[in-house]
Design a protein around this motif. Structure first.
Motif, PDB file in Angstrom:
ATOM      1  N   LEU A  91       0.809  -1.208   0.000  1.00 18.18           N
ATOM      2  CA  LEU A  91       0.000   0.000   0.000  1.00 18.18           C
ATOM      3  C   LEU A  91       0.846   1.263   0.000  1.00 18.18           C
ATOM      4  O   LEU A  91       0.354   2.338  -0.320  1.00 18.18           O
ATOM      5  N   GLY A  92       2.109   1.158   0.399  1.00 15.95           N
ATOM      6  CA  GLY A  92       2.930   2.364   0.518  1.00 15.95           C
ATOM      7  C   GLY A  92       2.544   3.204   1.720  1.00 15.95           C
ATOM      8  O   GLY A  92       2.480   4.437   1.630  1.00 15.95           O
ATOM      9  N   GLN A 114       8.158   9.977   4.085  1.00 14.74           N
ATOM     10  CA  GLN A 114       6.751  10.205   4.423  1.00 14.74           C
ATOM     11  C   GLN A 114       6.565  10.453   5.923  1.00 14.74           C
ATOM     12  O   GLN A 114       5.460  10.341   6.429  1.00 14.74           O
ATOM     13  N   GLY A 115       7.679  10.733   6.614  1.00 10.70           N
ATOM     14  CA  GLY A 115       7.572  11.018   8.044  1.00 10.70           C
ATOM     15  C   GLY A 115       7.732   9.806   8.933  1.00 10.70           C
ATOM     16  O   GLY A 115       7.706   9.912  10.155  1.00 10.70           O
ATOM     17  N   LEU A 134       3.338   2.640  18.054  1.00  7.23           N
ATOM     18  CA  LEU A 134       3.718   3.526  16.942  1.00  7.23           C
ATOM     19  C   LEU A 134       3.006   4.868  17.083  1.00  7.23           C
ATOM     20  O   LEU A 134       3.601   5.928  16.875  1.00  7.23           O
ATOM     21  N   VAL A 185       4.730   7.038  19.755  1.00  8.96           N
ATOM     22  CA  VAL A 185       6.020   7.611  19.345  1.00  8.96           C
ATOM     23  C   VAL A 185       5.822   8.715  18.315  1.00  8.96           C
ATOM     24  O   VAL A 185       6.391   9.808  18.422  1.00  8.96           O
ATOM     25  N   TYR A 186       4.965   8.463  17.332  1.00  7.22           N
ATOM     26  CA  TYR A 186       4.792   9.455  16.271  1.00  7.22           C
ATOM     27  C   TYR A 186       3.983  10.665  16.768  1.00  7.22           C
ATOM     28  O   TYR A 186       4.172  11.779  16.287  1.00  7.22           O
ATOM     29  N   ARG A 240       6.336  12.923  18.221  1.00  6.24           N
ATOM     30  CA  ARG A 240       7.160  13.592  17.217  1.00  6.24           C
ATOM     31  C   ARG A 240       6.385  14.645  16.435  1.00  6.24           C
ATOM     32  O   ARG A 240       6.934  15.676  16.066  1.00  6.24           O
ATOM     33  N   TYR A 241       5.101  14.366  16.143  1.00  7.34           N
ATOM     34  CA  TYR A 241       4.301  15.283  15.318  1.00  7.34           C
ATOM     35  C   TYR A 241       3.014  15.697  16.034  1.00  7.34           C
ATOM     36  O   TYR A 241       1.920  15.468  15.509  1.00  7.34           O
ATOM     37  N   PRO A 289      -3.499   5.452   2.364  1.00  3.81           N
ATOM     38  CA  PRO A 289      -2.061   5.166   2.489  1.00  3.81           C
ATOM     39  C   PRO A 289      -1.378   5.205   1.123  1.00  3.81           C
ATOM     40  O   PRO A 289      -1.856   4.596   0.169  1.00  3.81           O
ATOM     41  N   GLY A 290      -0.292   5.949   1.050  1.00  3.40           N
ATOM     42  CA  GLY A 290       0.494   5.997  -0.172  1.00  3.40           C
ATOM     43  C   GLY A 290      -0.081   6.912  -1.235  1.00  3.40           C
ATOM     44  O   GLY A 290       0.408   6.943  -2.361  1.00  3.40           O
ATOM     45  N   ARG A 295       1.575  11.915   0.208  1.00  5.45           N
ATOM     46  CA  ARG A 295       3.018  11.973  -0.071  1.00  5.45           C
ATOM     47  C   ARG A 295       3.466  13.421  -0.243  1.00  5.45           C
ATOM     48  O   ARG A 295       4.586  13.776   0.119  1.00  5.45           O
ATOM     49  N   PRO A 301       4.848  15.546   6.585  1.00  5.60           N
ATOM     50  CA  PRO A 301       5.124  14.144   6.940  1.00  5.60           C
ATOM     51  C   PRO A 301       4.193  13.587   8.008  1.00  5.60           C
ATOM     52  O   PRO A 301       3.707  12.475   7.902  1.00  5.60           O
ATOM     53  N   SER A 325       0.759  12.171   6.813  1.00  6.18           N
ATOM     54  CA  SER A 325       0.810  10.864   6.173  1.00  6.18           C
ATOM     55  C   SER A 325       0.880   9.757   7.219  1.00  6.18           C
ATOM     56  O   SER A 325       0.173   8.751   7.137  1.00  6.18           O
ATOM     57  N   VAL A 326       1.727   9.972   8.239  1.00  3.30           N
ATOM     58  CA  VAL A 326       1.855   8.966   9.302  1.00  3.30           C
ATOM     59  C   VAL A 326       0.519   8.789  10.014  1.00  3.30           C
ATOM     60  O   VAL A 326       0.062   7.673  10.247  1.00  3.30           O
ATOM     61  N   SER A 386      -1.947   6.927   7.690  1.00  2.00           N
ATOM     62  CA  SER A 386      -1.562   5.528   7.503  1.00  2.00           C
ATOM     63  C   SER A 386      -1.901   4.716   8.741  1.00  2.00           C
ATOM     64  O   SER A 386      -2.461   3.616   8.658  1.00  2.00           O
ATOM     65  N   LEU A 387      -1.576   5.288   9.915  1.00  2.00           N
ATOM     66  CA  LEU A 387      -1.890   4.582  11.164  1.00  2.00           C
ATOM     67  C   LEU A 387      -3.408   4.443  11.322  1.00  2.00           C
ATOM     68  O   LEU A 387      -3.906   3.399  11.732  1.00  2.00           O
ATOM     69  N   MET A 435      -4.616   1.684   8.970  1.00  2.48           N
ATOM     70  CA  MET A 435      -4.169   0.360   9.423  1.00  2.48           C
ATOM     71  C   MET A 435      -4.944  -0.062  10.672  1.00  2.48           C
ATOM     72  O   MET A 435      -5.435  -1.187  10.766  1.00  2.48           O
TER      73      MET A 435
END
Lengths: 540, 200
Positions: A234-235, A243-244, B33, B36-37, B40-41, B118-119, B124, B128, B131-132, B135-136, B139
């Motif tokens: 999926l990227g 992407q961070g 995850l 932690v992220y 960071r963000y 995601p992706g 992109r 940053p 995107s994280v 994606s999280l 998921m």
């Protein structure tokens, strides 16, 4: 003895024939823990043999500088598959799956495990996962070339068939979780009358600790592997800096499982050794409670040291200090075991039968492996030897010299009980001498090479490493010669050898009190335990 | 020795609880995850969080809590021997789950329609942390949704077993374990909801 020698499998007696069922389906759909144990034994050991051949090929490639028999891409693929098979398909499922299943329910006086059908499902999941991994080698972009650690970013980008291989490992992980869950429930609920926690054989204690690690650590591997697949398919970019994401987080997640996983590999081995040493020393084990406790301590502290795989990764210095400290803490329960084994031997009436030889060499090899582990656990020295052959040597001392030799000890100690026939003693001893010699020639040399700076995972090296590499390769040939002799001897013995009856070594744990081979539900009558597992006064 | 299937309810439930631990740890990896992220963000996470529809999230929370209530009541009903009512309550649980998945479907398609998946090129090209976050989000809610579906199948099977008389007031381990699994699915959502929808 002629009539006995001609006896076929069907007339072995015990669980081999008393259910009246024969044929392949009576095995692959059996819920009898002994049949499932043997299924695990044969399937995991087959992968062990394949992986041994791959390892041998790696050593031949490294025999001389430059290209010897394969190019770099093949070399990368072979060391990856060697690692994946040895770890995920042999040693992790092997000990609990094979000897845990064969012996543990009998040792606690149970008729079977608590969830027999779940047990069968575990084996099937293992086989399905293994089939997926095998498929990944021959389809798509070819066998994965990432190393068994599947580190990102390479694993997210390589064109080889990582996604499918990781999925196979994911399925095998499911099998491992179910075995752990089954064993914890079994040990809690199915101990027979009189089998108190203080009378559990130490092999059962070690499996209990192992099972908790399997339950608590494996899910983290599962999610990590799912994330690698998502990264590729999926990227998602969760480990992709552009992407961070952060590749370090992959390493953390991977080692949160994979460090405790080495305790899944070594704890049952320690349990076997704790069972074998008192029997062949004719002495009760020294420090029963501390050995049992140290298994739990290793499982607990071992889950908190994963960061020592990442000292050179750019992790913070505080984290390095904490992980380094905790790593040294784990050395304490491990040392407790070693000292207790030695104290058990002290003034014992030692008989050097094959299982004992393997058990004694375990102590030495595990100690060398453990102490070299401290060199890696100390942050300063780790920087020098990180990613060198020293690590490879260390790991094989612990897992091959430790778990592997304990596995061979178990084969010599317990398999005659389940086959009703025994191997010849002399070839077993010769095989042990060769394996022990070859092992040390090979892996000690690797540790020296690592100290001198030879990196791991390269198919080529500088000319100054040539002599020692040749020595290591010759060591691998001696080791494999011993292995072949051992296997031929075991194979012949267990199929056609002298009958094995009664309790020739005088073990005091429950498996020696039932018929040989044990009947389908293990005991003619549910046993009642009145003494400890290493109380030999009852029989002499 | 005759073979008698053991009816050790405590053991059966112990096995289920151990399995639930593994599920918690599976999601634990994702929450780790997240932690932690998020550290960071923090700003990017807060901004991205406002793009999620909290009304839909709240609705789904209420729906899942109701479904859990139905599952718990189904267990009591079976204990009292009221199997018809138990089947009805399990039907209610599954209905709630269907409602949950429908709302989830609209939420996901809306995001994907805006190029947030995601992706995607949008993520992109964005900051940053965004995107994280997404994606999280995909998921975690994706794997959670998978668990909702598995739980539905499990409860449906148990519903049929109640009808066929395999699950009764004397032997309701399967139902109890099914309900435990459902509560876990609910519980994990209780963590997902504030972490993604309610970041200040």
């Amino acid at each position: 003895m002629t009539s006995n020698v001609q006896r076929s499998d069907a007339t072995r007696g015990g669980f081999w024939s008393d259910s009246g069922k024969t044929g392949l389906t009576s095995w692959i759909f059996s819920t009898d823990h002994k049949r499932i144990g043997l299924l695990y034994l044969f399937s995991t050991f087959s992968f062990f043999l394949v992986a041994v051949v791959l390892g041998l090929l790696l050593r031949i490639e490294l025999m001389a500088p430059g290209r010897t028999i394969m190019g770099p891409q093949t070399y990368n693929a072979i060391f990856t598959v060697h690692g994946v098979m040895m770890i995920f398909l042999f040693i992790i499922p092997g000990f609990p799956g094979a000897f845990g299943n064969l012996v543990m329910p009998i040792q606690i006086g149970a008729r079977d495990v608590f969830f027999p059908r779940l047990n069968l499902l575990s084996w099937w999941l293992y086989i399905i996962g293994a089939a997926i991994i095998l498929t990944s080698l021959f389809t798509g972009g070819g066998p994965p070339d990432t190393g068994w650690t599947f580190y990102v970013p390479f694993s997210a980008r390589t064109g080889t068939n990582v996604s499918l291989a990781v999925f196979g490992v994911f399925v095998v992980g499911f099998s491992s979780i179910l075995t752990g869950l089954n064993f914890v429930t079994t040990i809690h609920r199915l101990r027979c009358e009189g089998m108190t926690w203080g009378r559990l054989p130490l092999f059962v204690w070690s499996l209990y600790a192992t099972a908790w690690v399997q339950i608590l650590a494996t899910p983290i591997l599962a999610i990590t592997l799912v994330l690698v697949m998502a990264e590729r398919l999926l990227g998602t970019g969760l480990f992709e800096p552009a992407q961070g994401g952060d590749p370090l987080m992959y390493q953390h997640l991977f080692w949160i499982y994979s460090h405790p996983a080495v305790y899944i590999m070594i704890l049952p081995a320690m349990g076997v050794i704790s069972d074998i040493i008192p029997v062949f020393s004719r002495k009760p084990i020294f420090g029963y409670k501390m050995i049992a406790f140290s298994s739990l301590a290793i499982a607990a502290f071992g889950s908190l040291v994963w960061g020592h795989h990442m000292f050179t990764s750019g992790m913070s210095d505080t984290a390095i200090l904490v992980f380094s400290f905790l790593t040294f803490v784990v050395a304490i329960p491990s040392a407790i075991k070693v000292f207790n084994w030695i104290s058990t031997l002290y003034k014992g009436s030692i008989s050097l039968d094959a299982p004992m030889l393997f058990a004694l060499s375990f102590i030495l090899l595990f100690s060398i492996g453990g102490l070299s582990g401290l060199i890696l656990g100390a942050a300063a020295t780790d920087v020098h030897v990180h990613d060198t052959h020293f690590v490879v040597g260390h790991f094989h001392y612990v897992i091959f010299g430790g778990s592997g030799f304990a596995f061979f000890a178990s084969m010599h100690y317990w398999l005659p009980k389940f086959f009703g026939r025994r191997y010849a003693e002399k070839p077993a001893v010769i095989a042990w001498v060769l394996m022990f010699t070859g092992f040390n020639v090979m892996y000690f040399t690797m540790q020296v090479l690592g100290m001198e700076g030879m990196p791991r995972r390269y198919y080529d090296y500088l000319p100054e490493f040539a002599n020692l590499n040749l020595v290591a390769t010759i060591g691998s040939w001696i080791l494999v010669t011993g292995l072949v002799i051992m296997l031929v001897n075991l194979f012949r013995g267990l199929l056609w050898g002298e009958p094995f009856e009664g309790n020739p070594w005088g073990g005091a744990t429950l498996e020696w009190s039932t018929a040989t081979p044990p009947p389908t539900e293990n005991f003619a009558e549910d046993p009642v335990v009145t003494h400890g597992p290493y109380d030999f006064t009852q029989q002499d | 020795m005759t073979h008698q299937p053991h009816t050790d309810n405590l053991g059966a439930r112990l096995g289920m609880w151990l399995f639930l631990f593994t599920e918690l740890l599976l999601f634990g990896g994702l929450f780790l995850l997240y932690a932690v992220y998020f550290k960071r963000y923090p700003h990017e996470f807060a901004v991205a969080g406002t793009q999620l529809n909290w009304v839909m999230g709240t609705a789904n929370t209420v729906i899942l809590l109701t479904s859990s209530l139905c599952a718990a009541m189904a267990v009591t009903a079976v204990q009292r021997g009221e199997s018809r009512r138990a089947v009805g309550l399990i039907g209610g649980t599954i209905l709630c789950a269907a409602g949950f998945m429908t709302i989830k479907y609209f939420e996901w398609s809306e995001k994907i329609g805006h190029g947030i998946y995601p992706g995607s090129a949008h993520l992109r090209g964005g900051v940053p942390g965004e995107s994280v976050f997404f994606s999280l989000y995909f998921m975690t809610t994706g794997i959670h949704g998978l668990h909702v579906l598995i739980g539905c199948v499990l409860l449906a099977v148990i519903g049929f077993k109640i009808t066929s008389g395999a699950v009764t007031a004397e032997n309701y381990n399967l139902l109890e374990n099914g309900a435990l699994y459902w509560h876990l699915v609910d519980l994990i959502w209780i963590f997902i909801f504030p972490l993604y929808y309610l970041i200040l």
